[in-house]
Design an enzyme around this catalytic site. Structure first.
Site, short mmCIF file in Angstrom:
data_model
loop_
_atom_site.label_atom_id
_atom_site.label_comp_id
_atom_site.label_asym_id
_atom_site.label_seq_id
_atom_site.Cartn_x
_atom_site.Cartn_y
_atom_site.Cartn_z
N ASP A 1 -43.92 61.26 16.04
CA ASP A 1 -43.99 62.71 15.70
C ASP A 1 -44.72 63.39 14.58
OD1 ASP A 1 -42.07 61.42 14.09
OD2 ASP A 1 -40.91 63.24 13.82
N GLU B 1 -38.99 60.93 13.00
CA GLU B 1 -38.86 60.56 11.67
C GLU B 1 -39.24 61.53 10.65
OE1 GLU B 1 -40.29 59.24 7.81
OE2 GLU B 1 -41.42 60.68 9.16
N1 BES Z 1 -44.98 58.93 5.88
C1 BES Z 1 -44.09 59.81 5.42
C2 BES Z 1 -43.22 58.92 4.01
C3 BES Z 1 -44.37 58.73 2.99
C4 BES Z 1 -44.54 59.86 2.12
C5 BES Z 1 -44.73 57.41 2.87
C6 BES Z 1 -45.58 59.54 1.31
C7 BES Z 1 -45.61 57.41 1.59
C8 BES Z 1 -46.12 58.43 1.04
C9 BES Z 1 -43.04 60.05 6.17
O1 BES Z 1 -43.39 60.56 7.44
C10 BES Z 1 -42.28 61.32 5.55
O2 BES Z 1 -43.04 62.51 5.67
N2 BES Z 1 -41.00 61.14 5.35
C11 BES Z 1 -40.10 62.32 4.92
C12 BES Z 1 -38.65 61.80 5.24
C13 BES Z 1 -37.85 62.92 5.40
C14 BES Z 1 -38.07 63.82 6.65
C15 BES Z 1 -36.43 62.28 5.54
C16 BES Z 1 -40.38 62.59 3.46
O3 BES Z 1 -40.46 61.73 2.56
O4 BES Z 1 -39.94 63.63 3.12
MN MN Z 2 -44.79 59.22 8.13
MN MN Z 3 -44.26 62.48 7.02
#
Ligand code: BES
Ligand code: MN
Ligand code: MN
Length: 480
Positions: free
Chosen positions: A110, A175
């Site tokens: 997604d 996610e």
């Molecule tokens: N891939 C990201 C997490 C991430 C962000 C890893 C920056 C490394 C660097 C993931 O898809 C994401 O956006 N996570 C969200 C989680 C939330 C929706 C619970 C986030 O970190 O805001």
């Molecule tokens: Mn991600």
């Molecule tokens: Mn993300």
């Protein structure tokens, strides 16, 4: 290996390493099939699998089917498993046998909404190569990185008819909206998902050319605050001054979240925060980082945060409490004299080990109830939560990872923290009891979640080579 400004040397003896290499046959296969691999990636990126929007529900389902088909095409079995939300795709190849390790690869198919569309230089769902980067929503987060894992598996199976490890791929469709149904799925399928290691590519490298292993992620407690005053909007002249203004009340509530030193002033908020090992903090200080460059990159007049911590410590080791959205009253053109009936804020706290998302939400609720001004009602509603995570970085999985990254990138990896969250990482570790390796191939400035998201094509290709080498190294069980 050269002596990089990195802190991996605190964990590893690089001088004792025999320089590893990407296996030549796998390397040649990936080079030969480069054009087709890119075409397939572009096809995947064209599917607008925006999990947050109900009008894209069909596209999310289509992306799930696409991933399952891509798994079958490379010789894996695949199942699209429905959940109460978007489906989970599980792919398996277990031909290595019981004597070999089993790895679980996790990624998400997604993507975030593409808006604001007018700021994209090329359409978000029409992948475009510019300056060596592939631009598209999901290119780096996380379709490109999920896909490179499938192609690393393909290389092994096509060239050698086998893989040095058993693999289970879990591709999620929720996610970006908090992975609400995945924990349940992992618990319910714990036996099938049993593994020796979890590997995830959904993060970035610290800098170009600097392969990076993540040592931590922050967790998340996300909630909404609704403040209700009078039963309807009022004339701010006829009623203002005698009726409590919900926008002002909300502003006052929000203003109590931090003290003057940038510390969160909610009672009990820091109680569960675990100290960071001295060698981790030492390592962070050794990374090449400039506050001023960082400030210029974000375009802010000055940096700010909790007193007594460096920027990287603030981002990686300290919890936060942030307003993500605010809504109240008249925000259109010109002036309108109105006393709004209600106000709303979206608030998320980034958490660090061992803060518990539900406990933090409980503390925040109690705090809001305590500080809410008389004359309004304030309600706090749960949106989603995820646990923070910290790795121990020891053992054969990490040995294999640093060898594989060194082989593909020509230099040893650095160990970095991360301020973002991947809610399911802590669940994998807790439920499956396996170590988690986070090795991502994004880059700073990649515009994840923003217009003009991109992945460096060089990193995409090196990522495939690194992961193909990882299975080789892990299967061989080499140690240094
Ligand atoms: N891939 C990201 C997490 C991430 C962000 C890893 C920056 C490394 C660097 C993931 O898809 C994401 O956006 N996570 C969200 C989680 C939330 C929706 C619970 C986030 O970190 O805001
Ligand atoms: Mn991600
Ligand atoms: Mn993300």
């Amino acid at each position: 290996m050269g002596d990089a400004p990195c802190w991996a040397h605190l964990f590893y003896d690089f001088d004792a390493m025999t320089p590893p290499a990407v296996p030549a046959d796998l390397d040649a296969y990936l080079a030969q099939h480069d054009a087709r691999i890119h075409e397939q990636l572009f096809e995947f990126l064209r599917i607008p699998s925006v999990s947050a929007r109900s009008e894209h529900k069909g596209d999310v389902a289509r992306a799930a089917t696409w991933v399952a088909d891509a798994m079958r095409a490379i010789g894996m079995t695949a199942e699209v498993a429905p959940t109460a939300g978007h489906p989970v795709v599980v792919g398996e190849w277990r031909g290595a046998g019981a004597g070999k390790p089993t790895v679980l690869i996790y990624g998400h198919y997604d993507v975030q909404p593409a808006e604001p569309l007018e700021l994209w230089e090329s359409p978000p769902f029409e992948p475009t190569v510019r300056g060596g980067n592939i631009y598209a929503r999901g290119s780096v987060d996380d379709k490109g990185q999920l896909f490179l894992h499938l192609k690393a598996i393909e290389a092994h199976l096509e060239v050698r008819g086998t893989l040095p490890v058993n693999v289970v791929v879990v591709a999620e469709g929720e996610e970006e909206v908090g992975s609400e149904h995945l924990e349940r799925f992992i618990v319910d399928h714990a036996k099938r998902l049993a593994c020796d290691a979890v590997v995830i590519s959904d993060s970035a490298m610290f800098a170009p050319g600097l392969p990076s292993i993540l040592s931590s992620l922050r967790g998340m407690a996300y909630f909404q605050i609704d403040v209700q005053g009078p039963s309807g909007d009022l004339h701010s002249g006829s009623y203002g001054g005698a009726v409590v203004n919900p926008a002002m009340a909300l502003a006052r509530i929000l203003a109590t979240f931090h003290d003057a030193d940038g510390r969160i002033a909610v009672p009990g908020f820091y109680d569960a925060v675990r100290e960071w090992p001295a060698k981790v903090r030492e390592g962070m200080r050794a990374l090449p980082f400039s506050d001023d460059e960082f400030r210029r990159d974000v375009g802010a007049p000055a940096l700010g945060g909790e007193k007594g911590y460096t920027t990287l410590e603030r981002l990686w080791t300290r919890p936060t409490c942030e307003v993500n959205g605010l809504l109240s009253g008249y925000t259109g053109e010109g002036a309108k004299t109105v006393l709004p009936a209600k106000a709303m804020a979206k608030v998320s706290c980034r958490l660090v080990p061992d803060q518990d998302p539900l406990e933090i939400e409980r503390l925040m609720k109690a705090h809001v109830a305590r500080v809410a001004p008389a004359g309004v009602t304030a309600t706090v509603t749960h949106l989603h939560g995820g646990r923070p995570w910290r790795a121990d970085l020891e053992g054969p999985l990490f040995d294999a990872a640093r060898r594989a990254l060194a082989a593909a990138f020509g230099r040893e990896p650095v160990i970095v923290g991360e301020g973002g969250s991947i809610p399911v990482v802590g669940d994998f570790e807790r439920v499956l009891g396996a170590p988690v390796l986070l090795v991502g191939f994004g880059l700073p400035g990649e515009n994840a979640h923003a217009p003009n998201e991109w992945i460096s094509d060089e990193n995409f290709v090196k990522g495939m080579r690194a992961i193909a080498t990882l299975w080789e190294e892990l299967g061989a069980g080499r140690r240094t």
